[in-house]
Scaffold this active site. Structure first.
Site, PDB file in Angstrom:
ATOM      1  CD  GLN A  16      -5.370  -2.623   2.715  1.00 26.25           C
ATOM      2  OE1 GLN A  16      -5.420  -3.355   2.904  1.00 26.25           O
ATOM      3  NE2 GLN A  16      -4.858  -1.502   2.781  1.00 26.25           N
ATOM      4  CG  ASP A  40       6.340  -6.782 -14.568  1.00 20.39           C
ATOM      5  OD1 ASP A  40       6.616  -7.496 -15.001  1.00 20.39           O
ATOM      6  OD2 ASP A  40       4.925  -5.955 -14.970  1.00 20.39           O
ATOM      7  CB  ALA A  68      -0.107   6.317  -1.597  1.00 14.77           C
ATOM      8  CE1 TYR A 133      -2.027   8.836   3.004  1.00 11.64           C
ATOM      9  CE2 TYR A 133      -3.721   9.693   3.550  1.00 11.64           C
ATOM     10  CZ  TYR A 133      -3.714   8.674   3.012  1.00 11.64           C
ATOM     11  OH  TYR A 133      -5.010   7.726   1.837  1.00 11.64           O
ATOM     12  CD1 TRP A 158     -12.514   4.963   6.810  1.00  9.09           C
ATOM     13  CD2 TRP A 158     -13.455   3.548   8.066  1.00  9.09           C
ATOM     14  NE1 TRP A 158     -12.831   5.733   7.510  1.00  9.09           N
ATOM     15  CE2 TRP A 158     -13.427   4.837   8.117  1.00  9.09           C
ATOM     16  CE3 TRP A 158     -14.310   2.665   8.743  1.00  9.09           C
ATOM     17  CZ2 TRP A 158     -14.422   4.788   9.858  1.00  9.09           C
ATOM     18  CZ3 TRP A 158     -14.479   3.322   9.827  1.00  9.09           C
ATOM     19  CH2 TRP A 158     -14.751   4.129  10.286  1.00  9.09           C
TER      20      TRP A 158
HETATM   21  N1  LIG Z   1      -5.501   2.316   3.217  1.00 10.36           N
HETATM   22  C1  LIG Z   1      -6.515   2.763   2.746  1.00 10.36           C
HETATM   23  O1  LIG Z   1      -7.635   2.939   3.415  1.00 10.36           O
HETATM   24  C2  LIG Z   1      -6.713   4.086   1.386  1.00 10.36           C
HETATM   25  C3  LIG Z   1      -8.328   5.146   2.023  1.00 10.36           C
HETATM   26  C4  LIG Z   1      -8.037   6.075   1.266  1.00 10.36           C
HETATM   27  C5  LIG Z   1      -7.653   5.832   0.242  1.00 10.36           C
HETATM   28  N2  LIG Z   1      -6.107   5.306  -0.266  1.00 10.36           N
HETATM   29  C6  LIG Z   1      -5.435   5.115  -1.147  1.00 10.36           C
HETATM   30  O2  LIG Z   1      -5.627   4.256  -2.268  1.00 10.36           O
HETATM   31  C7  LIG Z   1      -4.517   4.081  -3.016  1.00 10.36           C
HETATM   32  C8  LIG Z   1      -3.875   2.422  -2.371  1.00 10.36           C
HETATM   33  O3  LIG Z   1      -3.627   2.338  -1.496  1.00 10.36           O
HETATM   34  P1  LIG Z   1      -3.223   1.220  -0.203  1.00 10.36           P
HETATM   35  O4  LIG Z   1      -4.095   1.014   0.595  1.00 10.36           O
HETATM   36  O5  LIG Z   1      -3.243  -0.076  -1.751  1.00 10.36           O
HETATM   37  O6  LIG Z   1      -2.037   1.315  -0.365  1.00 10.36           O
HETATM   38  P2  LIG Z   1      -1.042   0.251   0.832  1.00 10.36           P
HETATM   39  O7  LIG Z   1      -1.576  -0.735   0.489  1.00 10.36           O
HETATM   40  O8  LIG Z   1      -0.090   0.700   1.371  1.00 10.36           O
HETATM   41  O9  LIG Z   1       0.384  -0.068  -0.520  1.00 10.36           O
HETATM   42  C9  LIG Z   1       0.904   1.191  -0.968  1.00 10.36           C
HETATM   43  C10 LIG Z   1       1.966   0.755  -2.321  1.00 10.36           C
HETATM   44  O10 LIG Z   1       2.686   2.006  -2.499  1.00 10.36           O
HETATM   45  C11 LIG Z   1       3.917   1.892  -3.107  1.00 10.36           C
HETATM   46  N3  LIG Z   1       4.873   2.656  -2.651  1.00 10.36           N
HETATM   47  C12 LIG Z   1       5.261   3.541  -1.046  1.00 10.36           C
HETATM   48  N4  LIG Z   1       6.029   4.180  -1.120  1.00 10.36           N
HETATM   49  C13 LIG Z   1       6.788   4.152  -2.526  1.00 10.36           C
HETATM   50  C14 LIG Z   1       7.874   4.732  -3.053  1.00 10.36           C
HETATM   51  N5  LIG Z   1       8.793   5.504  -2.680  1.00 10.36           N
HETATM   52  N6  LIG Z   1       8.336   4.135  -4.352  1.00 10.36           N
HETATM   53  C15 LIG Z   1       7.426   3.461  -5.312  1.00 10.36           C
HETATM   54  N7  LIG Z   1       6.009   2.313  -4.957  1.00 10.36           N
HETATM   55  C16 LIG Z   1       5.783   3.536  -2.907  1.00 10.36           C
HETATM   56  C17 LIG Z   1       3.932   0.471  -2.291  1.00 10.36           C
HETATM   57  O11 LIG Z   1       5.502  -0.289  -1.992  1.00 10.36           O
HETATM   58  P3  LIG Z   1       6.152  -0.538  -1.425  1.00 10.36           P
HETATM   59  O12 LIG Z   1       5.304  -2.821  -1.368  1.00 10.36           O
HETATM   60  O13 LIG Z   1       7.835  -1.281  -1.927  1.00 10.36           O
HETATM   61  O14 LIG Z   1       5.943  -0.872   0.249  1.00 10.36           O
HETATM   62  C18 LIG Z   1       2.746   0.095  -1.688  1.00 10.36           C
HETATM   63  O15 LIG Z   1       3.226  -0.820  -3.281  1.00 10.36           O
HETATM   64  C19 LIG Z   1      -3.142   4.974  -2.593  1.00 10.36           C
HETATM   65  O16 LIG Z   1      -3.036   6.445  -3.409  1.00 10.36           O
HETATM   66  C20 LIG Z   1      -3.826   5.713  -0.899  1.00 10.36           C
HETATM   67  O17 LIG Z   1      -4.088   6.929   0.223  1.00 10.36           O
HETATM   68  C21 LIG Z   1      -5.947   3.899   1.003  1.00 10.36           C
END
Ligand SMILES: NC(=O)c1ccc[n+]([C@@H]2O[C@H](COP(=O)([O-])OP(=O)(O)OC[C@H]3O[C@@H](n4cnc5c(N)ncnc54)[C@H](OP(=O)(O)O)[C@@H]3O)[C@@H](O)[C@H]2O)c1
Length: 301
Positions: A16, A40, A68, A133, A158
């Site tokens: 996201q 890439d 993550a 987590y 969120w």
């Molecule tokens: N979502 C929330 O509500 C939230 C809230 C607080 C903080 N955050 C933090 O914000 C950051 C971004 O979150 P997001 O919501 O954008 O997460 P997301 O949509 O779940 O995307 C996570 C990304 O991490 C990649 N990933 C996971 N495992 C991997 C691995 N083994 N090797 C390489 N890539 C891997 C995924 O790749 P694939 O596309 O291949 O799966 C995806 O591109 C994270 O650090 C998260 O902890 C998120």
């Protein structure tokens, strides 16, 4: 011919936040991405050494880590796998970046907090994650801080957007399928549009450029980055319903009525004032972000 400046390396470009950063970071310099799909460079963070090898090869000026393990409930059953991505790979990132003199932007979470309180939480407020987590993300923060790399840690919360797996898209689906749903009303946070995170991040980085790359120096460390205001999941769901012009009834639930494998903090509203004071960057009220995101969803339908 002028030599190309060292690149910005984006990890997790398909997520996201990563998806939005792809666009906003490309205004700051040459951008290369690494991840499991659509990147890439292929990169699986579960493989020890893979990230360090890539950093050695590409020698980026800046690494932005949007990758993550974000499956909060699954982390309860697979804590070691989550720790590998959220903590051990981040330690590897910090060490390689410190060795190569690269700056690092990393994202963390409101779930490092235990969930007590009634005022927006500041960066120095006591942490104490109540699920796996949150524990793995906190370990990642500490590992990066101890690595010696010049870094920024942006704690998000969120996160939703027009793509990916998130609360907004889940609500839209459920609200079109059902006449009545129940949503938790006793957990509070600030819903934040991924687009605005990507934009805010680039605005911060634009102020940290040096001749050859990026440096945070005394401005480095932890910052909260969320939309202004606060909501319960129930209030957020009602705003989504109203914004979409749907009629589904949304009943308030207590967390006890909606048990999940991972416990969630009841209060994780973050105070993003430090970022605003240091860089002059802030995300408007969550209702404003939601309205813009819904406009985009409608336009792309
Ligand atoms: N979502 C929330 O509500 C939230 C809230 C607080 C903080 N955050 C933090 O914000 C950051 C971004 O979150 P997001 O919501 O954008 O997460 P997301 O949509 O779940 O995307 C996570 C990304 O991490 C990649 N990933 C996971 N495992 C991997 C691995 N083994 N090797 C390489 N890539 C891997 C995924 O790749 P694939 O596309 O291949 O799966 C995806 O591109 C994270 O650090 C998260 O902890 C998120």
């Amino acid at each position: 011919m002028k030599p190309e400046p060292p690149p910005i390396l984006l990890l997790g470009p398909g997520g996201q936040v990563g998806w939005e950063l792809r666009r906003t970071l490309s205004t700051l310099g040459p951008l290369v991405s690494a991840g499991r799909r659509g990147a890439d460079h292929p990169l699986d963070l579960a493989r020890p050494g893979a990230l360090a090898a890539l950093i050695d090869e590409l020698q980026p000026a800046l690494v932005v880590n949007a990758a993550a393990w974000t499956a909060v409930d699954d982390a309860e059953a697979h804590p070691q796998a989550a720790r590998r991505i959220n903590a051990e790979a981040v330690a590897e990132l910090g060490e390689a970046a410190a060795r190569r003199g690269a700056a690092v932007v990393h994202f963390s979470t409101d779930y490092v907090f235990p969930g007590e309180g009634d005022r927006p939480l500041r960066e120095e407020d006591p942490v104490g994650p109540i699920n796996q987590y949150g524990q793995t993300k906190l370990a990642g923060e500490k590992a990066l801080a101890e690595s010696g790399a010049d870094h920024l840690i942006l704690r998000l919360a969120w996160v939703y957007g027009a793509r990916g797996r998130n609360f907004l898209l889940t609500m839209r689906r459920l609200m079109t399928e059902r006449e009545r749903i129940g949503v938790v009303a006793d957990q509070f946070g600030a819903p934040t549009w991924s687009r605005q995170i990507g934009e805010a991040c680039a605005q911060v980085l634009a102020q940290c450029r040096t001749g050859a790359g990026f440096a945070f120096g005394e401005r480095g460390g932890i910052y909260h980055l969320t939309a202004a205001g606060q909501a319960s999941w129930h209030q957020f769901a009602e705003a989504i319903r109203d914004g979409l012009g749907l009629t589904c009834a949304v009943d308030p639930l207590t967390s006890d009525q909606y048990p999940t494998p991972a416990r969630r903090p009841a209060w994780s509203v973050l105070d993003s004032g430090r970022l605003a004071r240091t860089f002059g960057v802030a995300i408007p009220h969550w209702r404003q972000g939601l309205a813009l995101c819904l406009e985009e969803l409608a336009a792309s339908a």
